[in-house]
Design an enzyme around this catalytic site. Structure first.
Site, PDB file in Angstrom:
ATOM      1  N   ARG A   1      -2.649  -8.683  12.651  1.00  0.00           N
ATOM      2  CA  ARG A   1      -1.743  -7.841  13.425  1.00  0.00           C
ATOM      3  C   ARG A   1      -0.984  -8.698  14.433  1.00  0.00           C
ATOM      4  NH1 ARG A   1      -2.974  -4.957   9.929  1.00  0.00           N
ATOM      5  NH2 ARG A   1      -3.713  -2.788   9.980  1.00  0.00           N
TER       6      ARG A   1
ATOM      7  N   ASP B   1      -5.635  -6.682  -6.099  1.00  0.00           N
ATOM      8  CA  ASP B   1      -6.849  -6.504  -5.310  1.00  0.00           C
ATOM      9  C   ASP B   1      -7.555  -5.204  -5.706  1.00  0.00           C
ATOM     10  OD1 ASP B   1      -8.794  -6.772  -3.354  1.00  0.00           O
ATOM     11  OD2 ASP B   1      -7.526  -5.955  -1.758  1.00  0.00           O
TER      12      ASP B   1
ATOM     13  N   GLN C   1      -8.730  -1.196  11.187  1.00  0.00           N
ATOM     14  CA  GLN C   1      -9.303  -2.529  11.163  1.00  0.00           C
ATOM     15  C   GLN C   1     -10.149  -2.756  12.416  1.00  0.00           C
ATOM     16  OE1 GLN C   1      -9.052  -4.278   8.544  1.00  0.00           O
ATOM     17  NE2 GLN C   1      -7.059  -4.086   7.581  1.00  0.00           N
TER      18      GLN C   1
ATOM     19  N   ASP D   1       0.845  -1.191   0.000  1.00  0.00           N
ATOM     20  CA  ASP D   1       0.000   0.000   0.000  1.00  0.00           C
ATOM     21  C   ASP D   1       0.882   1.245   0.000  1.00  0.00           C
ATOM     22  OD1 ASP D   1      -2.323  -1.539  -0.008  1.00  0.00           O
ATOM     23  OD2 ASP D   1      -2.316  -1.716   2.171  1.00  0.00           O
TER      24      ASP D   1
ATOM     25  N   ARG E   1       0.678  -2.820   7.069  1.00  0.00           N
ATOM     26  CA  ARG E   1       1.432  -1.864   7.879  1.00  0.00           C
ATOM     27  C   ARG E   1       2.390  -2.482   8.899  1.00  0.00           C
ATOM     28  NH1 ARG E   1      -3.905   1.768   8.717  1.00  0.00           N
ATOM     29  NH2 ARG E   1      -4.788  -0.249   8.152  1.00  0.00           N
TER      30      ARG E   1
ATOM     31  N   LYS F   1     -11.031  -5.226  -6.458  1.00  0.00           N
ATOM     32  CA  LYS F   1     -12.423  -5.329  -5.984  1.00  0.00           C
ATOM     33  C   LYS F   1     -13.437  -4.857  -7.034  1.00  0.00           C
ATOM     34  CE  LYS F   1     -11.200  -4.689  -1.083  1.00  0.00           C
ATOM     35  NZ  LYS F   1      -9.739  -4.561  -1.208  1.00  0.00           N
ATOM     36  N   LEU F   2     -13.409  -5.457  -8.203  1.00  0.00           N
ATOM     37  CA  LEU F   2     -14.314  -5.050  -9.266  1.00  0.00           C
ATOM     38  C   LEU F   2     -15.776  -5.194  -8.837  1.00  0.00           C
ATOM     39  CD1 LEU F   2     -11.615  -5.292 -10.815  1.00  0.00           C
ATOM     40  CD2 LEU F   2     -12.933  -6.127 -12.764  1.00  0.00           C
ATOM     41  N   HIS F   3     -16.578  -4.200  -9.179  1.00  0.00           N
ATOM     42  CA  HIS F   3     -17.996  -4.187  -8.810  1.00  0.00           C
ATOM     43  C   HIS F   3     -18.722  -3.295  -9.813  1.00  0.00           C
ATOM     44  CE1 HIS F   3     -21.171  -3.717  -5.346  1.00  0.00           C
ATOM     45  NE2 HIS F   3     -21.688  -4.186  -6.469  1.00  0.00           N
ATOM     46  N   ASP F   4     -19.384  -3.912 -10.777  1.00  0.00           N
ATOM     47  CA  ASP F   4     -20.068  -3.156 -11.821  1.00  0.00           C
ATOM     48  C   ASP F   4     -21.059  -4.095 -12.506  1.00  0.00           C
ATOM     49  OD1 ASP F   4     -20.647  -1.181 -13.880  1.00  0.00           O
ATOM     50  OD2 ASP F   4     -18.683  -0.321 -13.454  1.00  0.00           O
TER      51      ASP F   4
ATOM     52  N   THR G   1     -12.917  -5.998   6.525  1.00  0.00           N
ATOM     53  CA  THR G   1     -12.537  -6.182   7.929  1.00  0.00           C
ATOM     54  C   THR G   1     -12.604  -4.875   8.717  1.00  0.00           C
ATOM     55  OG1 THR G   1     -10.204  -6.011   7.259  1.00  0.00           O
ATOM     56  CG2 THR G   1     -11.099  -8.225   7.575  1.00  0.00           C
TER      57      THR G   1
ATOM     58  N   LYS H   1       0.505  -8.038  -2.438  1.00  0.00           N
ATOM     59  CA  LYS H   1      -0.802  -7.538  -2.874  1.00  0.00           C
ATOM     60  C   LYS H   1      -0.645  -6.126  -3.401  1.00  0.00           C
ATOM     61  CE  LYS H   1      -4.090  -6.005   0.018  1.00  0.00           C
ATOM     62  NZ  LYS H   1      -4.610  -4.704  -0.534  1.00  0.00           N
TER      63      LYS H   1
END
Length: 237
Positions: A184, A62, A193, A12, A214, A64-67, A122, A35
């Site tokens: 964690r 990652d 989270q 990230d 992280r 997160k396709l949504h359509d 999460t 990732k």
């Protein structure tokens, strides 16, 4: 595939140069599982996926396709051509969209990436699910229902909290992957989270693989942090 032995490191980062600097700490032969999510992909694009793969690492893309189903299918065709190991779509898009996602990956020119459905993030609490999504019942029951829907539509697994992994295993089968973020080490800050466990707890709860960001990427010694988490994750018993 019952278990992914390497913790998946969430890259990230805001740009490609920061990513390169981080990966260089592990040396040229590390063969990590990483990732790449929205922050990095939207900045660096498909080229960062190709670069990380060329460096010898496996990639979990990652996005997160949504359509609508057709759009998701076409998007998945492009993702499949990148040669990533896994990718994601939101189960809340429905069975037709999930089936289209799988069809898009099947039509790619490379080995098909594994398709994971997003259950509940999460960072989502049960209270939020009730008040904001207007879904009654328990969060765990909702996650299991989504996992069963994903399995029936051709997904290879789901992204879920480790707290739901055992129930999903019972409701599906051992080959259906349960990839769990929200990991964690003991005494680490949880950040944004909500549903959080340690690597060792995730193993006992039947996670198939863990995603850690992280605690590794923001550590003063990322290699040591990764090694400790990997050891805890792979500790049997």
């Amino acid at each position: 595939m019952q278990s992914i032995e390497r913790p998946i490191i969430a890259l990230d980062f805001p740009d490609a140069s920061t990513t390169r600097h981080f990966l260089a700490k592990f040396g040229p032969d590390a063969h990590l599982f990483v990732k790449i999510g929205m922050e990095l992909f939207y900045n660096a694009g498909p080229d960062i996926v190709r670069e990380v793969r060329a460096a010898g690492h496996d990639v979990f893309l990652d996005l997160k396709l949504h359509d609508i189903p057709h759009t998701v299918e076409m998007g998945m065709r492009s993702i499949a051509r990148l040669g990533v190991a896994m990718t994601t779509t939101h189960i809340s898009g429905g069975s037709e969209m999930l089936q289209a996602a799988r069809a898009g990956l099947d039509a790619g020119n490379n080995t098909r990436p594994l398709l994971l459905g997003i259950t509940q993030l999460t960072s989502t609490s049960e209270a939020q699910m009730h008040s904001e999504q207007h879904i009654a019942g328990s969060l765990a029951a909702d996650v299991v229902h989504r996992a069963q829907l994903a399995a029936a539509a051709g997904c290879d697994g789901v992204v879920c909290s480790a707290l739901e992994a055992t129930d999903i295993l019972t409701a599906t089968d051992k080959e259906f992957l349960r990839i769990t973020p929200g990991i964690r080490p003991a005494n680490a800050a949880t950040g944004d989270q909500v549903r959080v466990v340690t690597p060792a707890q995730a193993r006992k709860l039947h996670s198939s693989g863990i995603v850690v960001g992280r605690p590794i990427t923001q550590s003063s010694n990322p290699v040591a942090a990764y090694t400790a988490i990997k050891q805890a994750w792979n500790l049997k018993g």
